[in-house]
Design a protein around this motif. Structure first.
Motif, PDB file in Angstrom:
ATOM      1  N   ILE A   1     -74.554 -21.657   8.181  1.00 31.96           N
ATOM      2  CA  ILE A   1     -73.835 -20.623   8.931  1.00 31.96           C
ATOM      3  C   ILE A   1     -73.013 -21.300  10.023  1.00 31.96           C
TER       4      ILE A   1
ATOM      5  N   ASN B   1     -70.091 -21.190  13.184  1.00 32.01           N
ATOM      6  CA  ASN B   1     -69.247 -20.506  14.150  1.00 32.01           C
ATOM      7  C   ASN B   1     -67.803 -20.948  13.817  1.00 32.01           C
TER       8      ASN B   1
ATOM      9  N   SER C   1     -69.806 -16.854  11.113  1.00 34.23           N
ATOM     10  CA  SER C   1     -70.155 -15.788  12.037  1.00 34.23           C
ATOM     11  C   SER C   1     -69.463 -16.069  13.363  1.00 34.23           C
TER      12      SER C   1
ATOM     13  N   PHE D   1     -76.323 -14.163  13.925  1.00 33.12           N
ATOM     14  CA  PHE D   1     -76.809 -15.093  12.892  1.00 33.12           C
ATOM     15  C   PHE D   1     -77.811 -14.407  11.964  1.00 33.12           C
TER      16      PHE D   1
ATOM     17  N   CYS E   1     -81.928 -21.548   6.835  1.00 31.52           N
ATOM     18  CA  CYS E   1     -80.511 -21.743   7.193  1.00 31.52           C
ATOM     19  C   CYS E   1     -80.327 -22.709   8.361  1.00 31.52           C
TER      20      CYS E   1
ATOM     21  N   VAL F   1     -77.612 -23.354  11.433  1.00 30.06           N
ATOM     22  CA  VAL F   1     -76.467 -22.799  12.157  1.00 30.06           C
ATOM     23  C   VAL F   1     -75.727 -23.934  12.853  1.00 30.06           C
TER      24      VAL F   1
ATOM     25  N   ASP G   1     -73.010 -24.601  15.710  1.00 27.65           N
ATOM     26  CA  ASP G   1     -72.334 -23.932  16.831  1.00 27.65           C
ATOM     27  C   ASP G   1     -71.971 -24.949  17.899  1.00 27.65           C
TER      28      ASP G   1
ATOM     29  N   ALA H   1     -79.249 -19.106  18.005  1.00 30.05           N
ATOM     30  CA  ALA H   1     -79.744 -19.543  16.695  1.00 30.05           C
ATOM     31  C   ALA H   1     -81.214 -19.963  16.786  1.00 30.05           C
TER      32      ALA H   1
ATOM     33  N   PHE I   1     -83.600 -20.214  13.465  1.00 30.62           N
ATOM     34  CA  PHE I   1     -82.754 -21.046  12.605  1.00 30.62           C
ATOM     35  C   PHE I   1     -82.889 -22.522  12.980  1.00 30.62           C
TER      36      PHE I   1
ATOM     37  N   THR J   1     -80.790 -25.779  14.004  1.00 33.40           N
ATOM     38  CA  THR J   1     -79.518 -25.764  14.731  1.00 33.40           C
ATOM     39  C   THR J   1     -78.844 -27.131  14.754  1.00 33.40           C
TER      40      THR J   1
END
Ligand code: G1P
Length: 233
Positions: A12, A14, A118, A156, A170, A172, A174, A183, A188, A190
């Motif tokens: 995922i 950003n 996202s 998220f 997942c 994330v 960012d 996150a 999540f 990260t």
């Protein structure tokens, strides 16, 4: 490549500052607005607007300047900023996608991973279109989706649910402290995109995707022993 497919199935991202350098355009437009209002707005301070919605960003600037506006005035100025911003992004090209992003997304696809974008920005679809990334993600959630603001993990969690995955499956990506916090709080894994000292709470920090393969990233993650032995079926 080592087989990590048993644990990580979703990626995922950003948008602003992770996939594409729109943060500089947001800064230009907010700076123009801050100038009009006589509010000092040095570039370092823009960090605090990353991850915030348009209205939240405007409210921060007003707070810095000790200014008050009615709701109608806020809507007006948020619109003015957005028109300036849209003028700046109107001519974006695929060259503005950060180096290494496309090969990374390609690797994720080959590996069988699902991808989501996202973003807190309501302009995310326009940016994806002009940089020809509009079919690069399985799911796109932009700032128009109803959700609680970061650091709440809503943005998220909604992305993971749209992918049909649990947060623990997942990663994330960012670039902002608030995003990493959101996150983490959502359960999540990260990856912070930026400088280590700016993103101390991320599981892993990378400067960007250039020269980094998916297996580099997966191998650098501080996996817990349990997730290392987890298998599918
Ligand atoms: C909004 C904000 C901007 C913030 C960005 C984060 O974008 O205006 O300050 O940095 O989200 O992605 P907008 O919806 O105005 O495009």
């Amino acid at each position: 490549m080592a087989d990590f497919s048993v644990k990580i199935k979703g990626f995922i991202f950003n948008l602003d500052g992770v996939i594409v350098d729109t943060a500089k355009y947001h800064y230009k437009a907010w700076l123009r607005l801050a100038d009009e209002m006589g509010v000092e707005f040095p570039p370092e301070q823009h960090e605090q607007l990353r991850s915030l919605s348009r209205m939240e960003s405007l409210e921060k600037i007003l707070e810095w300047g000790g200014l008050y506006m009615t709701e109608a005035e806020k809507l007006h100025w948020a619109d003015v900023k957005n028109n300036w911003y849209q003028g700046l992004i109107a001519h974006m090209t695929p060259d503005e996608v950060f180096k290494g992003v496309l090969p990374f997304l390609e690797e994720v696809r080959e590996y069988g991973g699902k991808t989501a974008l996202s973003s807190a920005s309501r302009n995310a679809h326009t940016v994806l279109k002009s940089t020809r990334l509009d079919s690069s993600f399985d799911v796109v959630l932009d700032g128009s989706a109803a959700r609680k603001a970061k650091p709440h993990p809503d943005c998220f969690l909604q992305a993971a649910s749209a992918l049909g995955l649990a947060p623990s499956e997942c990663i994330v990506f960012d670039d902002a402290v608030l995003g990493v916090q959101a996150a983490r709080d959502g359960g999540f894994h990260t990856v912070g995109v930026g400088k280590q000292e700016d993103l101390p709470d991320a599981d892993l920090v990378i400067p960007g995707f250039e020269g980094l393969s998916l297996s580099d990233v997966l191998e650098m993650m501080p996996w817990t022993p349990l997730s290392m032995v987890e298998t599918e079926g």
